[in-house]
Design a protein around this motif. Structure first.
Motif, PDB file in Angstrom:
ATOM      1  N   GLU A  10      -4.020  -5.499   1.960  1.00 55.68           N
ATOM      2  CA  GLU A  10      -4.852  -4.788   0.980  1.00 55.68           C
ATOM      3  C   GLU A  10      -4.581  -3.295   1.175  1.00 55.68           C
ATOM      4  O   GLU A  10      -4.554  -2.803   2.296  1.00 55.68           O
ATOM      5  N   ILE A  11      -4.354  -2.610   0.066  1.00 56.11           N
ATOM      6  CA  ILE A  11      -3.969  -1.209   0.178  1.00 56.11           C
ATOM      7  C   ILE A  11      -5.179  -0.312   0.440  1.00 56.11           C
ATOM      8  O   ILE A  11      -5.060   0.769   1.020  1.00 56.11           O
ATOM      9  N   GLY A  34      -2.049  -1.818   3.609  1.00 53.47           N
ATOM     10  CA  GLY A  34      -0.811  -1.226   3.104  1.00 53.47           C
ATOM     11  C   GLY A  34      -0.419  -1.856   1.792  1.00 53.47           C
ATOM     12  O   GLY A  34      -1.168  -2.636   1.194  1.00 53.47           O
ATOM     13  N   LEU A  36       1.438  -4.277  -0.470  1.00 56.44           N
ATOM     14  CA  LEU A  36       2.019  -5.618  -0.385  1.00 56.44           C
ATOM     15  C   LEU A  36       3.487  -5.614  -0.811  1.00 56.44           C
ATOM     16  O   LEU A  36       4.309  -6.349  -0.264  1.00 56.44           O
ATOM     17  N   ASN A  54      -5.723 -12.053  -5.667  1.00 52.88           N
ATOM     18  CA  ASN A  54      -6.296 -11.535  -6.908  1.00 52.88           C
ATOM     19  C   ASN A  54      -5.637 -10.170  -7.093  1.00 52.88           C
ATOM     20  O   ASN A  54      -6.200  -9.158  -6.733  1.00 52.88           O
ATOM     21  N   PHE A  92       3.348  -8.300  -8.746  1.00 51.59           N
ATOM     22  CA  PHE A  92       2.760  -8.907  -7.546  1.00 51.59           C
ATOM     23  C   PHE A  92       3.032 -10.399  -7.521  1.00 51.59           C
ATOM     24  O   PHE A  92       3.316 -10.983  -6.478  1.00 51.59           O
TER      25      PHE A  92
HETATM   26  C1  SAM Z   1      -8.317  -7.298  -8.677  1.00 52.64           C
HETATM   27  S1  SAM Z   1      -8.639  -6.517  -7.129  1.00 52.64           S
HETATM   28  C2  SAM Z   1      -9.031  -7.818  -6.056  1.00 52.64           C
HETATM   29  C3  SAM Z   1      -9.893  -7.424  -4.948  1.00 52.64           C
HETATM   30  C4  SAM Z   1     -10.162  -8.514  -3.887  1.00 52.64           C
HETATM   31  N1  SAM Z   1      -8.927  -8.954  -3.272  1.00 52.64           N
HETATM   32  C5  SAM Z   1     -10.881  -9.694  -4.488  1.00 52.64           C
HETATM   33  O1  SAM Z   1     -10.232 -10.724  -4.704  1.00 52.64           O
HETATM   34  O2  SAM Z   1     -12.039  -9.585  -4.784  1.00 52.64           O
HETATM   35  C6  SAM Z   1      -7.028  -6.035  -6.672  1.00 52.64           C
HETATM   36  C7  SAM Z   1      -6.944  -5.441  -5.305  1.00 52.64           C
HETATM   37  O3  SAM Z   1      -5.569  -5.113  -5.057  1.00 52.64           O
HETATM   38  C8  SAM Z   1      -5.535  -3.965  -4.255  1.00 52.64           C
HETATM   39  N2  SAM Z   1      -4.196  -3.365  -4.382  1.00 52.64           N
HETATM   40  C9  SAM Z   1      -3.744  -2.569  -5.360  1.00 52.64           C
HETATM   41  N3  SAM Z   1      -2.465  -2.243  -5.163  1.00 52.64           N
HETATM   42  C10 SAM Z   1      -2.098  -2.867  -4.015  1.00 52.64           C
HETATM   43  C11 SAM Z   1      -0.871  -2.917  -3.297  1.00 52.64           C
HETATM   44  N4  SAM Z   1       0.203  -2.264  -3.710  1.00 52.64           N
HETATM   45  N5  SAM Z   1      -0.844  -3.649  -2.158  1.00 52.64           N
HETATM   46  C12 SAM Z   1      -1.943  -4.308  -1.723  1.00 52.64           C
HETATM   47  N6  SAM Z   1      -3.112  -4.291  -2.371  1.00 52.64           N
HETATM   48  C13 SAM Z   1      -3.191  -3.588  -3.510  1.00 52.64           C
HETATM   49  C14 SAM Z   1      -6.652  -3.110  -4.790  1.00 52.64           C
HETATM   50  O4  SAM Z   1      -7.099  -2.190  -3.820  1.00 52.64           O
HETATM   51  C15 SAM Z   1      -7.712  -4.146  -5.142  1.00 52.64           C
HETATM   52  O5  SAM Z   1      -8.631  -4.300  -4.095  1.00 52.64           O
END
Ligand code: SAM
Length: 473
Positions: A10-11, A34, A36, A54, A92
């Protein structure tokens, strides 16, 4: 211990902390804070038997180029090119698949655009061709309060046989989802081939029933069964071959010209006649018809050809296919025109100007063009039934554009009617605009003509409007 094999990425720094606070037992070095897209399967100790995610839904215009470039790499491993028009989830998704064990399963929560976005189709097709079964489950229930997005789940199960196409399902809510997944093994046959269309699957049960009921009427036909649809003339260099009346005249008498419709936007009315053609005289509206022998050309025409050659126009692929390159032989004049793309529903226009069109517009020939058939077919293209079929069989592009390929155009539904209805529609269009013209078409053709209940027309109207909103969003 399962947590030994559990990893999270998770970033946003808060994400991992929240998980730990909620009691997830996971060693901090497995919770990676960081990007993904910068991780690879070896770095994370994969491949993984199960992946859940997600991913972010960021729209393509807010996506950093950096991120898109990294995401594109995984997509190209799948053999597809995610262009700058793809939203974040697609990158993603392509990337996550590279972490999956040959016997693994993946579940992603995705936004509604997976159902209709142009860039989603090749991605899904590529996934479906890989090992395992690929399902897309559309959730009817809004799972994220306050969020506009529809929820669609992407499930990949590498332990199951590949069906070489995506299996589409619809579930009412989470309970139904749990039940449905348990029964996965012996589920009813609700899969639909993509090409067989994302059809009723994109509609609610009531909308789907109304559509089926109407299409089952023998007075409703596919445009492709009434005639043929072909793209407009491909010149390979419209700026050279398609000129205003004045520019064409300046090239001298040795070059004949013919009227050409070069913009879909010109076709807002149900008839294209000489008056309409005259009104676009100052625009590119004449197709240059060069004679094949250069000796028959005036000096002005020869100069124009030399200037074009200096600009390498003769080297363009479509020009290279012709000998000589400047003689466009496809001059076929269609019975009807149909805009190739636009933001509104496409309507058929009767060609009364003996014009042809460029490939911004499709050409339609009816098997029986006589006795007012052209008018009747054009009139039918103003109904909600036709509009809904365009939304179902067209493809949606960034910016809300609906693109209707010739094959999709062949799937437009045309209800039979009297030719005279076209004049009524034209009159209403002039007086009160296109919404009123469509409403009149529905009344005359669907309700009075086919005897469809107004309530059923209303259901179809809501379906078309919902798909249009999805596209324009
Ligand atoms: C739609 S939200 C989902 C949040 C959480 N995982 C959930 O399922 O409730 C997308 C998540 O992806 C994270 N995110 C965005 N870009 C990212 C990246 N490059 N690498 C990892 N995580 C990322 C965001 O911070 C956000 O929390």
């Amino acid at each position: 211990m399962p947590e030994e094999r559990l990893y999270g990425v998770e970033i946003n720094r808060d994400g991992p902390q929240q998980l730990l606070r909620r009691g997830l037992k996971l060693s901090p070095d497995h919770l990676i804070e960081g990007d993904l897209l910068e991780q690879d399967v070896d770095g994370l100790g994969g491949p993984f038997k199960a992946i859940v995610g997600n991913p972010p839904y960021i729209r393509h215009h807010r996506l950093s180029k950096d991120l898109a470039d990294r995401g594109r790499e995984a997509a190209s491993e799948l053999g597809i090119d995610l262009n700058g028009r793809s939203d974040a989830w697609a990158y993603f998704c392509a990337h996550l698949v590279t972490f999956l064990d040959p016997e693994g399963r993946l579940a992603l929560v995705l936004p509604g655009s997976v159902l209709h976005a142009e860039y989603a189709a090749p991605l899904l097709d590529a996934l479906a061709l890989q090992k395992g079964e690929v399902q897309l489950i559309r959730m009817t229930q809004r799972l994220f309060p306050g969020v506009q997005e529809r929820t669609v789940l992407l499930l990949i199960d590498r332990t199951r046989l590949s069906r070489r196409r995506v299996v589409y399902r619809r579930m009412a809510d989470l309970k139904a989802l749990a039940r449905g997944l348990k029964q996965n093994g012996n589920r009813r046959s609700v899969d639909r081939q993509r090409d067989d269309h994302r059809l009723p699957w994109r509609l609610t049960a009531a909308q789907s029933a109304a559509w089926d009921e109407l299409c089952a009427d023998e007075r409703v036909q596919r445009l492709g069964d009434l005639g043929k649809v072909r793209i407009g003339v491909v010149t390979g260099a419209n700026s050279f071959f398609v000129r205003s009346v004045e520019e064409a005249g300046a090239l001298g008498k040795s070059i004949r010209t013919m009227p050409v419709v070069s913009r879909g936007g010109w076709l807002s009315k149900p008839r294209w006649n000489c008056k309409e053609q005259l009104a676009v005289s100052e625009k590119p509206s004449r197709l240059l018809l060069f004679p094949s022998g250069e000796s028959r050309l005036t000096k002005a025409a020869k100069d124009a050809l030399s200037a074009a050659e200096a600009e390498q126009i003769h080297e363009r692929s479509h020009c290279l296919r012709r000998t000589p390159w400047y003689v466009v032989r496809d001059r076929a004049v269609p019975h009807l025109f149909l805009p190739y793309m636009g933001s509104g529903p496409p309507h058929l226009t009767v060609n009364e100007a003996d014009a042809t069109c460029t490939n911004a517009v499709h050409r339609v020939w009816l098997d029986s063009p006589e006795e007012g058939n052209k008018e009747a077919v054009a009139a039918a293209s103003w109904t909600t039934l036709s509009r809904l079929s365009a939304e179902l069989f067209g493809r949606s592009y960034g910016g809300g554009v609906l693109k209707l390929e010739p094959r999709g155009a062949g799937d437009l539904r045309i209800a039979s009617t009297r030719p005279a209805v076209l004049d009524e529609i034209a009159e209403m269009l002039d007086l009160k605009g296109s919404e009123a013209a469509c409403a009149l078409a529905d009344r005359r053709i669907l309700e009075e003509g086919l005897g469809v209940e107004p309530g059923v027309v209303e259901i179809l109207r809501a379906a078309a409007a919902a798909l249009e909103r999805l596209r324009l969003r």
